[in-house]
Enzyme design. Structure first.
Site, PDB file in Angstrom:
ATOM      1  CG  ASP A   1      -9.111  -2.769  -3.909  1.00 21.36           C
ATOM      2  OD1 ASP A   1      -8.453  -2.239  -3.004  1.00 21.36           O
ATOM      3  OD2 ASP A   1      -9.927  -3.685  -3.706  1.00 21.36           O
TER       4      ASP A   1
ATOM      5  NE  ARG B   1      -4.250  -1.631   0.503  1.00 19.13           N
ATOM      6  CZ  ARG B   1      -5.294  -1.750   1.316  1.00 19.13           C
ATOM      7  NH1 ARG B   1      -5.503  -0.874   2.259  1.00 19.13           N
ATOM      8  NH2 ARG B   1      -6.127  -2.746   1.172  1.00 19.13           N
TER       9      ARG B   1
ATOM     10  CE1 TYR C   1     -13.137  -7.254   1.824  1.00 16.31           C
ATOM     11  CE2 TYR C   1     -11.518  -8.833   1.002  1.00 16.31           C
ATOM     12  CZ  TYR C   1     -11.851  -7.768   1.831  1.00 16.31           C
ATOM     13  OH  TYR C   1     -10.910  -7.226   2.662  1.00 16.31           O
TER      14      TYR C   1
ATOM     15  NE  ARG D   1      -7.093   5.484   3.052  1.00 19.13           N
ATOM     16  CZ  ARG D   1      -7.980   4.669   3.617  1.00 19.13           C
ATOM     17  NH1 ARG D   1      -9.184   5.099   3.902  1.00 19.13           N
ATOM     18  NH2 ARG D   1      -7.652   3.437   3.935  1.00 19.13           N
TER      19      ARG D   1
ATOM     20  NE  ARG E   1      -9.846   8.075  -1.411  1.00 18.58           N
ATOM     21  CZ  ARG E   1     -11.042   8.411  -0.959  1.00 18.58           C
ATOM     22  NH1 ARG E   1     -11.389   9.683  -0.897  1.00 18.58           N
ATOM     23  NH2 ARG E   1     -11.883   7.473  -0.569  1.00 18.58           N
TER      24      ARG E   1
HETATM   25  O1  CP3 Z   1       0.022  -1.515  -2.525  1.00 21.64           O
HETATM   26  C1  CP3 Z   1      -0.350  -0.578  -3.262  1.00 21.64           C
HETATM   27  O2  CP3 Z   1       0.075   0.595  -3.145  1.00 21.64           O
HETATM   28  C2  CP3 Z   1      -1.298  -0.892  -4.415  1.00 21.64           C
HETATM   29  C3  CP3 Z   1      -2.665  -0.646  -4.199  1.00 21.64           C
HETATM   30  C4  CP3 Z   1      -3.561  -1.613  -3.455  1.00 21.64           C
HETATM   31  C5  CP3 Z   1      -4.796  -1.166  -2.924  1.00 21.64           C
HETATM   32  N1  CP3 Z   1      -5.477  -2.250  -2.451  1.00 21.64           N
HETATM   33  C6  CP3 Z   1      -5.264   0.233  -2.931  1.00 21.64           C
HETATM   34  C7  CP3 Z   1      -6.304   0.642  -1.990  1.00 21.64           C
HETATM   35  C8  CP3 Z   1      -3.472  -2.988  -3.231  1.00 21.64           C
HETATM   36  C9  CP3 Z   1      -2.336  -3.960  -3.550  1.00 21.64           C
HETATM   37  C10 CP3 Z   1      -4.695  -3.387  -2.607  1.00 21.64           C
HETATM   38  C11 CP3 Z   1      -5.017  -4.786  -2.265  1.00 21.64           C
HETATM   39  C12 CP3 Z   1      -6.166  -5.067  -1.400  1.00 21.64           C
HETATM   40  N2  CP3 Z   1      -7.394  -4.460  -1.380  1.00 21.64           N
HETATM   41  C13 CP3 Z   1      -6.212  -6.146  -0.485  1.00 21.64           C
HETATM   42  C14 CP3 Z   1      -5.109  -7.170  -0.292  1.00 21.64           C
HETATM   43  C15 CP3 Z   1      -3.988  -6.641   0.498  1.00 21.64           C
HETATM   44  C16 CP3 Z   1      -4.275  -6.444   1.942  1.00 21.64           C
HETATM   45  O3  CP3 Z   1      -4.281  -5.286   2.373  1.00 21.64           O
HETATM   46  O4  CP3 Z   1      -4.462  -7.464   2.625  1.00 21.64           O
HETATM   47  C17 CP3 Z   1      -7.464  -6.134   0.135  1.00 21.64           C
HETATM   48  C18 CP3 Z   1      -7.952  -7.087   1.190  1.00 21.64           C
HETATM   49  C19 CP3 Z   1      -8.215  -5.062  -0.450  1.00 21.64           C
HETATM   50  C20 CP3 Z   1      -9.635  -4.708  -0.178  1.00 21.64           C
HETATM   51  C21 CP3 Z   1      -9.775  -3.296   0.221  1.00 21.64           C
HETATM   52  N3  CP3 Z   1      -9.614  -2.214  -0.622  1.00 21.64           N
HETATM   53  C22 CP3 Z   1     -10.073  -2.790   1.503  1.00 21.64           C
HETATM   54  C23 CP3 Z   1     -10.321  -3.666   2.726  1.00 21.64           C
HETATM   55  C24 CP3 Z   1     -10.105  -1.404   1.406  1.00 21.64           C
HETATM   56  C25 CP3 Z   1     -10.426  -0.397   2.472  1.00 21.64           C
HETATM   57  C26 CP3 Z   1      -9.179  -0.256   3.265  1.00 21.64           C
HETATM   58  C27 CP3 Z   1      -9.075   1.036   3.995  1.00 21.64           C
HETATM   59  O5  CP3 Z   1      -7.974   1.217   4.521  1.00 21.64           O
HETATM   60  O6  CP3 Z   1     -10.033   1.821   4.017  1.00 21.64           O
HETATM   61  C28 CP3 Z   1      -9.771  -1.042   0.079  1.00 21.64           C
HETATM   62  C29 CP3 Z   1      -9.623   0.312  -0.444  1.00 21.64           C
HETATM   63  C30 CP3 Z   1      -8.251   0.708  -0.881  1.00 21.64           C
HETATM   64  N4  CP3 Z   1      -7.496  -0.012  -1.755  1.00 21.64           N
HETATM   65  C31 CP3 Z   1      -7.527   1.892  -0.513  1.00 21.64           C
HETATM   66  C32 CP3 Z   1      -6.315   1.859  -1.228  1.00 21.64           C
HETATM   67  C33 CP3 Z   1      -5.226   2.894  -1.238  1.00 21.64           C
HETATM   68  C34 CP3 Z   1      -8.015   3.009   0.393  1.00 21.64           C
HETATM   69  C35 CP3 Z   1      -9.095   3.701  -0.376  1.00 21.64           C
HETATM   70  C36 CP3 Z   1      -9.185   5.173  -0.276  1.00 21.64           C
HETATM   71  O7  CP3 Z   1      -8.376   5.932  -0.865  1.00 21.64           O
HETATM   72  O8  CP3 Z   1     -10.183   5.580   0.346  1.00 21.64           O
END
Ligand code: CP3
Length: 358
Positions: A80, A30, A156, A34, A43
């Site tokens: 994502d 990640r 999910y 943010r 964003r």
């Molecule tokens: O690593 C990176 O920089 C690449 C981007 C990336 C995102 N999601 C961006 C994201 C990657 C590799 C993911 C994978 C992802 N997404 C996983 C597997 C990895 C892990 O963390 O276990 C999972 C389970 C998800 C599902 C997901 N997407 C969730 C649970 C959420 C909410 C998380 C939160 O912190 O609110 C997301 C949204 C998401 N995906 C964000 C980002 C940067 C935050 C969204 C935002 O900007 O509001």
């Protein structure tokens, strides 16, 4: 034979293949997100997370943001894991402060029967982003593509969002395992097509995120998570543009199952912070490289402590002085409340402490 412009820094790809590197490469799960003010600004321009993720120009911009700040050794596609179920018709949306949700979760036999494979045309925004990011990177560092594992996606898809206990998923697993297997079959075919499309578009390594496999029992993990992840690995494009495309497999909470994970067809295993890297290395032998595994919350400590903790992780891995085959990372995604200056301290510390003058 066609020749391809070589990477300026290929230490990440070399470490995944357990080849010598002059220092231990690092990237951060990640890393575009943010905790970076510039990410929040993009964003805002995009209007929402999905507005950002579905626009290749914005994806390119945010993928490069952490690389412009820190000397990271790899870029990861900004996207994502939930784009795949979205392209299977489930209707992904985000509720501010509540995370991802699906409009049409899988609940009945009928839902499962009519579930299609992911429509790759609907995922064109991802492969377009991959090619555009590759262009913008201009061979600085390799680009990582990724997908969720069939099981993690199923969680999910069945829950309709995040969950604390996966009650709906596990109820299906115990009551109607045939339905869960049927979802996993479709997810497996979709993930294979999706990752191969990313490789074709220019992803130079791929990572499979099995975020929720660790919630299963020993037996269920093999049957519902690992077996399908193995099938994904077996069908991925092995070589593209004259180079092997290394694969990383990450089961959060999977430390107990390292021996079976080491034989699943990945070149490297991602590890969370609950395991000691020296022990992990002994248990996987020379089968795979390891990626990890600093506790992400370490970044809330002052830089001097971060440096000490990073040095400890590096030392654990190189317990026998064979430092090949380690990619430094956090044990899970970086917290949105992290101070970027602390990330900078970490990246520099890893490079400095691990320098071996090759
Ligand atoms: O690593 C990176 O920089 C690449 C981007 C990336 C995102 N999601 C961006 C994201 C990657 C590799 C993911 C994978 C992802 N997404 C996983 C597997 C990895 C892990 O963390 O276990 C999972 C389970 C998800 C599902 C997901 N997407 C969730 C649970 C959420 C909410 C998380 C939160 O912190 O609110 C997301 C949204 C998401 N995906 C964000 C980002 C940067 C935050 C969204 C935002 O900007 O509001």
């Amino acid at each position: 034979m066609t020749t391809f412009t070589p990477l300026k820094n290929d230490n990440f790809l070399r470490a995944l293949m357990r080849e010598p590197t002059p220092y231990t490469p690092i990237w951060i799960m990640r890393q575009a997100g943010r905790y970076l003010p510039e990410y929040n600004a993009t964003r805002k321009k995009a209007g929402s997370f999905l507005g950002l993720a579905k626009n290749p120009d914005y994806c390119t911009e945010v993928t490069l943001q952490p690389l412009d700040r820190f000397p990271l050794d790899a870029a990861i596609l900004f996207s994502d894991i939930l784009t795949v179920p979205d392209a299977m018709g489930l209707g992904l949306y985000f509720v501010e402060g509540e995370g991802p949700k699906f409009e049409r979760p899988l609940r009945t036999e009928e839902d499962v029967k009519k579930l299609p494979m992911a429509d790759m045309d609907q995922l064109k925004y991802v492969t377009d982003a991959v090619s555009q990011i590759r262009g913008a990177l201009d061979r600085r560092v390799p680009l990582i593509g990724f997908s969720g594992s069939p099981f993690t996606l199923a969680c999910y898809m069945i829950e309709g969002g995040g969950s604390d206990d996966f009650r709906t998923t596990k109820t299906m697993m115990f009551q109607r395992p045939d339905l869960l297997h049927s979802i996993l079959e479709k997810n497996t075919a979709s993930v294979i097509a999706y990752l191969n499309a990313q490789i074709e578009a220019g992803a130079e390594a791929v990572m499979l995120f099995d975020t929720w496999g660790g919630a299963l029992s020993h037996h269920a993990y093999q049957e519902f998570s690992l077996d399908y992840a193995k099938r994904v690995m077996a069908q991925l494009t092995r070589e593209h543009q004259g180079r092997i495309v290394p694969r990383v497999f990450f089961t959060k909470g999977g430390g107990l199952w390292l021996e079976s994970m080491a034989k699943m067809g990945a070149d490297a295993l991602g590890l969370d912070w609950t395991i000691n890297l020296a022990d992990a290395k002994k248990r996987v032998g020379h089968c795979v490289a390891l990626q990890g595994n600093l506790d992400p919350l370490t970044l809330f400590a002052p830089p001097a402590v971060i440096e000490k903790e990073a040095a400890r992780v590096l030392k654990e891995f190189a317990f026998d002085k064979n430092a090949n085959g380690h990619v430094f990372n956090l044990g899970h995604g970086i917290s949105q409340f992290t101070n970027p200056a602390h990330v900078e301290a970490l990246v520099h510390a890893v490079h400095r402490v691990s320098a071996r003058g090759l």
